[in-house]
Design a protein around this motif. Structure first.
Motif, short mmCIF file in Angstrom:
data_model
loop_
_atom_site.label_atom_id
_atom_site.label_comp_id
_atom_site.label_asym_id
_atom_site.label_seq_id
_atom_site.Cartn_x
_atom_site.Cartn_y
_atom_site.Cartn_z
N SER A 119 -4.12 11.51 -16.05
CA SER A 119 -4.66 10.35 -16.73
C SER A 119 -4.15 9.06 -16.08
N GLU A 120 -2.86 8.94 -15.89
CA GLU A 120 -2.29 7.74 -15.27
C GLU A 120 -2.66 7.65 -13.80
N PHE A 121 -2.77 8.80 -13.13
CA PHE A 121 -3.20 8.82 -11.74
C PHE A 121 -4.57 8.17 -11.62
N VAL A 122 -5.50 8.61 -12.45
CA VAL A 122 -6.86 8.05 -12.41
C VAL A 122 -6.82 6.55 -12.72
N ALA A 123 -6.04 6.16 -13.72
CA ALA A 123 -5.94 4.75 -14.09
C ALA A 123 -5.44 3.89 -12.93
N GLN A 124 -4.56 4.45 -12.09
CA GLN A 124 -3.98 3.71 -10.97
C GLN A 124 -4.76 3.87 -9.66
N LEU A 131 0.84 -1.20 0.00
CA LEU A 131 0.00 0.00 0.00
C LEU A 131 0.87 1.25 0.00
N GLN A 132 1.97 1.23 0.75
CA GLN A 132 2.88 2.38 0.75
C GLN A 132 3.44 2.61 -0.65
N ALA A 133 3.78 1.53 -1.34
CA ALA A 133 4.29 1.65 -2.71
C ALA A 133 3.24 2.27 -3.62
N LYS A 134 1.97 1.89 -3.45
CA LYS A 134 0.89 2.47 -4.26
C LYS A 134 0.73 3.95 -3.95
N LEU A 135 0.75 4.31 -2.68
CA LEU A 135 0.62 5.73 -2.30
C LEU A 135 1.80 6.54 -2.84
N ASP A 136 2.99 5.97 -2.79
CA ASP A 136 4.18 6.65 -3.34
C ASP A 136 4.04 6.83 -4.86
N GLN A 137 3.54 5.79 -5.53
CA GLN A 137 3.33 5.88 -6.98
C GLN A 137 2.32 6.97 -7.31
N LEU A 138 1.21 6.99 -6.60
CA LEU A 138 0.18 8.01 -6.84
C LEU A 138 0.72 9.41 -6.56
N THR A 139 1.51 9.53 -5.51
CA THR A 139 2.11 10.83 -5.18
C THR A 139 3.02 11.31 -6.30
N GLN A 140 3.83 10.41 -6.84
CA GLN A 140 4.73 10.77 -7.94
C GLN A 140 3.94 11.17 -9.18
N LEU A 141 2.88 10.44 -9.48
CA LEU A 141 2.03 10.80 -10.62
C LEU A 141 1.41 12.18 -10.42
N ALA A 142 0.99 12.46 -9.20
CA ALA A 142 0.42 13.78 -8.89
C ALA A 142 1.47 14.87 -9.04
N LEU A 143 2.68 14.62 -8.53
CA LEU A 143 3.75 15.61 -8.66
C LEU A 143 4.10 15.88 -10.12
N ASN A 144 3.97 14.85 -10.96
CA ASN A 144 4.23 15.00 -12.39
C ASN A 144 3.01 15.52 -13.15
N ASN A 145 1.93 15.78 -12.42
CA ASN A 145 0.68 16.27 -13.00
C ASN A 145 0.14 15.32 -14.08
N ASN A 146 0.38 14.03 -13.89
CA ASN A 146 -0.07 13.00 -14.83
C ASN A 146 -1.45 12.51 -14.38
N ASP A 188 -13.53 7.71 -17.16
CA ASP A 188 -13.33 8.85 -18.06
C ASP A 188 -14.02 10.11 -17.52
N ALA A 189 -15.19 9.92 -16.93
CA ALA A 189 -15.91 11.06 -16.34
C ALA A 189 -15.13 11.63 -15.16
N TYR A 190 -14.55 10.76 -14.36
CA TYR A 190 -13.74 11.21 -13.22
C TYR A 190 -12.51 11.97 -13.70
N LEU A 191 -11.87 11.46 -14.75
CA LEU A 191 -10.71 12.15 -15.31
C LEU A 191 -11.12 13.54 -15.81
N GLN A 192 -12.26 13.65 -16.45
CA GLN A 192 -12.72 14.96 -16.91
C GLN A 192 -12.97 15.89 -15.74
N GLU A 193 -13.50 15.34 -14.65
CA GLU A 193 -13.73 16.14 -13.45
C GLU A 193 -12.42 16.73 -12.92
#
Length: 149
Positions: A60-65, A43-58, A77-82
């Motif tokens: 689309s991949e954030f939502v996918a993960q 779970l820590q690895a997942k949170l770290d991955q999501l944090t890195q995606l957020a820092l990179n402003n990614n 797709d609706a959530y990504l648009q939000e």
């Protein structure tokens, strides 16, 4: 030429070893006291991955993960648009990214319920919105952590 004398080096005259050095402590900092991270390495690895995606402003991949595995493509797709094109997208994204970063670092987390093997529920103070207490749940299905609901 003069005589070269032997230098006698006494043991223990060198710099102190790390083992022999201690520093007084005033205890853990307030930030350390307010920090509670998950005990689950996956779970820590997942949170770290999501944090890195957020820092990179990614986003689309954030939502996918991030979204539940059983969420339809249309809902994902609706959530990504939000988070990208909706009128409040920047504020929503900033709040979500800050929450995930806080969970990853354990900042403001007051309690984690669940076995942290199949489920973890984080209770924490929102890192941006003062006085806003939050609860976020993650489920692990087939060794993949995702947000619940």
């Amino acid at each position: 030429m003069g005589k070269k004398g032997k230098r006698h080096v006494k043991k223990g005259n060198g710099p102190p070893s790390a083992e022999g050095v201690s520093y007084p402590s005033d205890g853990p900092s307030q930030e350390e006291l307010m920090s509670l991270q998950t005990s689950s390495t996956s779970l820590q690895a997942k949170l770290d991955q999501l944090t890195q995606l957020a820092l990179n402003n990614n986003r689309s991949e954030f939502v996918a993960q991030f979204v539940p595995l059983d969420l339809s493509k249309q809902d994902a797709d609706a959530y990504l648009q939000e988070l990208t094109t909706a009128p409040e997208a920047e504020g929503t994204w900033r709040n979500l990214a800050s929450e995930i970063g806080a969970l990853a670092g354990g900042i403001g987390v007051t309690k984690i319920e669940g076995d942290q093997v199949t489920k973890a529920i984080f209770y924490f103070s929102h890192p941006i919105l003062q006085g806003c207490n939050r609860e976020v749940s993650f489920l692990c299905i087939d060794r993949e952590w995702r947000a619940e609901g």
